[in-house]
Design a protein around this motif. Structure first.
Motif, PDB file in Angstrom:
ATOM      1  N   ASP A 184     128.564  16.836 -38.343  1.00  0.00           N
ATOM      2  CA  ASP A 184     127.897  18.121 -38.569  1.00  0.00           C
ATOM      3  C   ASP A 184     126.650  17.891 -39.432  1.00  0.00           C
ATOM      4  O   ASP A 184     126.754  17.395 -40.564  1.00  0.00           O
ATOM      5  CB  ASP A 184     128.878  19.069 -39.280  1.00  0.00           C
ATOM      6  CG  ASP A 184     128.243  20.413 -39.569  1.00  0.00           C
ATOM      7  OD1 ASP A 184     128.347  21.290 -38.718  1.00  0.00           O
ATOM      8  OD2 ASP A 184     127.590  20.554 -40.635  1.00  0.00           O
ATOM      9  N   ALA A 187     126.452  19.730 -43.068  1.00  0.00           N
ATOM     10  CA  ALA A 187     127.479  19.255 -44.009  1.00  0.00           C
ATOM     11  C   ALA A 187     127.189  17.812 -44.422  1.00  0.00           C
ATOM     12  O   ALA A 187     127.237  17.461 -45.608  1.00  0.00           O
ATOM     13  CB  ALA A 187     128.856  19.365 -43.354  1.00  0.00           C
ATOM     14  N   ASP A 188     126.851  16.976 -43.448  1.00  0.00           N
ATOM     15  CA  ASP A 188     126.592  15.558 -43.753  1.00  0.00           C
ATOM     16  C   ASP A 188     125.314  15.398 -44.567  1.00  0.00           C
ATOM     17  O   ASP A 188     125.234  14.539 -45.452  1.00  0.00           O
ATOM     18  CB  ASP A 188     126.498  14.741 -42.462  1.00  0.00           C
ATOM     19  CG  ASP A 188     127.863  14.609 -41.785  1.00  0.00           C
ATOM     20  OD1 ASP A 188     128.855  15.035 -42.408  1.00  0.00           O
ATOM     21  OD2 ASP A 188     127.920  14.100 -40.649  1.00  0.00           O
ATOM     22  N   ARG A 191     126.071  16.233 -48.130  1.00  0.00           N
ATOM     23  CA  ARG A 191     126.797  15.118 -48.767  1.00  0.00           C
ATOM     24  C   ARG A 191     125.803  14.011 -49.141  1.00  0.00           C
ATOM     25  O   ARG A 191     125.832  13.465 -50.234  1.00  0.00           O
ATOM     26  CB  ARG A 191     127.843  14.586 -47.781  1.00  0.00           C
ATOM     27  CG  ARG A 191     129.088  14.103 -48.485  1.00  0.00           C
ATOM     28  CD  ARG A 191     130.256  13.882 -47.541  1.00  0.00           C
ATOM     29  NE  ARG A 191     130.693  15.098 -46.892  1.00  0.00           N
ATOM     30  CZ  ARG A 191     130.805  15.275 -45.570  1.00  0.00           C
ATOM     31  NH1 ARG A 191     130.501  14.333 -44.742  1.00  0.00           N
ATOM     32  NH2 ARG A 191     131.214  16.420 -45.069  1.00  0.00           N
TER      33      ARG A 191
END
Ligand code: CAA
Length: 709
Positions: A184, A187-188, A191
């Motif tokens: 995704d 989301a990645d 991070r």
């Protein structure tokens, strides 16, 4: 009004989303809002890092092209560019790691914004590019300065002079993208941003010079690039300007380099080259819109296709369907012809495989979509048939009568005729509403253009479906009317007529070809005909004479027919307008052709003289624009832009000149009209101004202006 840029705090990451459909262009308000959001992230005590992402199907696809035409002075351009440069510096100064998360495309100003971020991550399918050169400009928001610092001078030169959208894997190898994320994206990326907040922190591209550690080598790369452009730029200026800006940044440093970029950009954006290419950008997209066929016209779903005739064109068309993943039946009359056609198709795919363009698996899967056949079995299941049989009216009539019988009632019946009257054989099918012309250009599997020819009875649904199919096959479909030669071949007849007559008047084959390649055409008219085959035109002329017609107004030079009678068909027979050594495609001027031209001149009482390069260009481009005006007035093309798109994509008219109609606008229609009158007096009655051209010239308007008015 919806917000152009949204700010949201999620798990200690400021998520900044650009939401400016359809492509998140940097329209007025967007850069400002990005800057404000980044500043907010910088001051937000709960944000440890920030991610910049695009809403919808893409990251930022660049500056808003519609606004380039509103820049009318150098001062306005300088002011605008300085403002965006300043904004990007402020964005780059964000005290927290700022990550660009790329999906779809990051193009032009979009990539420049991404490079002002500290890191770039992307999904595997993303593409990036600096395509400004295709709009006659250079990157104007620091692209010529940041890109070499990330990826080196050579890579930056390639990106900025070719303008291609490159796969993100290549961009990652070059150092433009830091990580490819398979999961995704948001989301990645969040991070990744938090990871950077804890490790490397911020990293400004403008302070890096990983790409240009060896300044001398980088400058040498610029010199080499300029040398190469002599061949590939075909007279365009912007690619050279991009190299100049890159070199300035290498030699003078980032700040002075940016200032040079801003100045060079101003020169480009006001140029005729840029105006031409921007018009063409929109003309390409307008071509897809048919004035009386609304966007919501129902279209057929194409699940299965068929092609009749496995010759060069039929085989190429079948490949188009297979390439788009659509199963296709390919019909021939004899096993021998079918085998020959399939062998050519296989050879084409093998060549792509050998060049590393496709995998063996892809090759096998695509070939398996083409089903060869000698009968009409299965034609009752197909949604569209394209007829690509020999260019002969009787044969077309028989074929369409058969297709009317063997296909299901709602099947679209398309013809790949390049000149013949669609209506004459549409009736033979018994359902002319479903008949349409789809004139592909050779090689059909390579050339992007398709003239979609509207017959008298073609229904709106048929037209809309044909346009949609063209898009699905990766083609540029342009709707044209049903006149002899449609738009492309009707105009090329005038282009060639003038070339033949100039030859008789005293210019040599290579002088004419050279003048046109210098103008920016990929090949001159004679070299082009040697590739296409002199026999093709000769047979069309023979047919027309047999029915008392001719291709273009004015005297018909006998020279091409003499070559045909001598069996000189061009490259395929080893000689035509030029001669060719065995196994070579290098054209060698042949004195015999000069002799034939002299003989024709004597027979027609023409006194030969030296013909200048300027006259060659003026005569040929004037003939094109004049016939284009007739086509427009007669309604066989809807817009001047459609004609330009056809000529640029069909015959390689230089993009930076916009196409024959835009070029005439830039010459000035009063000048074009004055030339026509002069040619009329000097060369004969066949030089008559098109009424539309005459009217526009008298009322001080242009082809493109007439469209707006
Ligand atoms: N500005 C304004 N409108 C744009 C646009 C842009 N940069 N890019 C696309 N559009 C419009 C198109 O005109 C089209 O509008 P309509 O539907 O009204 O016809 C619509 O967006 C969709 O475009 P496409 O039909 O082309 O859609 P696609 O999905 O086939 O392709 C794309 C998408 C790859 C982004 C393609 O549109 C494209 O290549 N756009 C141009 C990108 C570009 O050249 N960017 C650089 C701009 S110059 C710059 O950025 C200078 C600088 O340094 C500051």
């Amino acid at each position: 009004m919806p917000e152009l840029v949204r700010y949201e705090l999620r798990d200690h990451v400021a998520v900044i989303t650009v939401d400016n459909p359809p492509v998140n262009a940097l329209s007025p308000g967007v850069p400002e809002a990005i800057e404000a959001a980044v500043a907010r992230a910088g001051g937000d005590p709960d944000a440890h890092a920030a991610v910049l992402i695009g809403a919808g199907s893409t990251f930022i696809a660049g500056a808003d092209i519609r606004f380039f035409e509103t820049i009318t002075t150098r001062e306005a351009s300088l002011e605008r560019s300085r403002a965006i440069h300043t904004r990007l510096r402020r964005i780059e100064d964000c005290p927290k790691p700022l990550v660009a998360a790329i999906h779809g495309t990051a193009l032009g100003g979009g990539l420049e914004v991404a490079m002002a971020c500290h890191y770039r991550v992307a999904v595997p399918s993303a593409r990036v590019g600096q395509p400004e050169v295709l709009l006659g400009i250079i990157p104007g928001a620091g692209g010529t300065q940041r890109l070499p610092r990330l990826a080196g001078a050579e890579f930056a030169i390639e990106m900025c002079t070719l303008g291609q959208h490159i796969p993100v894997t290549r961009a990652a190898e070059a150092g433009v993208v830091d990580r490819i994320l398979e999961g995704d994206l948001l989301a990645d990326a969040m991070r990744f941003a938090l990871e950077k907040a804890q490790s490397d922190g911020v990293r400004k591209t403008r302070d890096r010079n990983t790409g240009i550690t060896d300044g001398a080598a980088a400058v040498a790369a610029c010199a080499q690039a300029r040398h190469g452009l002599k061949k590939t730029a075909r007279g365009a200026h912007a690619p050279y300007a991009a190299v100049d800006a890159i070199q300035a940044g290498i030699e003078l440093g980032f700040d002075a380099g940016c200032e040079r970029e801003i100045e060079i950009f101003a020169g480009c954006v006001l140029s005729t080259e840029s105006r031409a290419m921007v018009r063409l950008f929109f003309a390409e997209r307008e071509a897809a819109k048919v004035p009386d066929v609304p966007k919501d016209t129902p279209t057929r779903e194409i699940r299965l296709a068929a092609v009749v005739g496995a010759g060069t064109m039929g085989g190429g068309i079948a490949m188009n369907y297979a390439n788009a993943g659509i199963p296709v039946l390919l019909k021939e009359v004899t096993q021998e012809a079918l085998d020959r056609g399939l062998a050519t198709i296989r050879r084409n795919y093998e060549t792509s495989f050998a060049k590393g363009k496709i995998t063996r698996d892809h090759l096998d899967r695509t070939l398996a979509l083409i089903t060869p056949t000698l009968t009409y079995d299965g034609f009752d299941q197909v949604d569209i048939v394209t007829e690509a049989v020999f260019e002969n009216m009787d044969l077309k009539k028989v074929t369409f009568a058969e297709l009317g019988r063997v296909t299901k009632p709602d099947c679209i019946l398309a013809s790949n005729t390049s000149t013949l009257d669609i209506d004459a054989f549409a009736r033979a099918s018994g359902r002319p509403a479903q008949v349409i012309g789809t004139h592909y250009f050779s090689p059909a599997n390579v050339m992007k253009l398709v003239e979609i020819v509207r017959g008298r009875d073609s229904s709106k649904e048929t037209i809309a479906t044909a346009m949609k199919v063209a898009k699905r096959l990766g083609k540029l479909g342009v709707l044209v009317g049903n006149c002899f030669g449609f738009v492309a071949n009707r105009m090329i007849a005038y282009y060639m007529r003038e070339a033949y007559l100039l030859l008789e008047e005293g210019a040599s084959v290579s002088e004419i070809d050279h003048a046109l390649t210098k103008f920016g055409m990929p090949v001159g008219p004679f070299a082009m005909q040697d590739i296409a085959g002199i026999d093709v035109g000769a047979r069309i002329r023979q047919h027309l004479r047999s029915i008392g017609k001719h291709r273009a107004e004015g005297p018909e030079s006998p020279v091409p027919d003499w070559l045909f009678e001598m069996g000189r068909y061009g490259q395929k027979t080893g000689s035509g307008w030029y001669r060719y050594e065995p196994g070579s495609r290098t054209p060698i001027p042949d004195p015999l052709v000069d002799e034939l031209a002299r003989k024709a001149a004597t027979e027609r009482g023409i006194e030969r003289r030296a013909v200048s390069e300027d006259e060659i260009i003026a005569r040929i481009t004037t003939a094109l624009a004049n016939e284009g005006a007739n086509i427009l007035q007669e309604g066989f093309a809807a817009r001047p832009g459609d004609i330009d798109v056809i000529y640029v994509y069909g015959f390689g008219f230089p993009r930076h000149r916009g196409g024959p109609m835009f070029y005439a606008d830039t010459v000035g229609l009063p000048t074009v009209l004055e030339r026509i009158r002069r040619y009329h007096d000097q060369l004969g009655d066949h030089w008559l101004p098109a009424p539309l051209l005459e009217h526009l010239a008298h009322t001080g308007r242009t082809f493109y202006g007439s469209q707006a008015g």
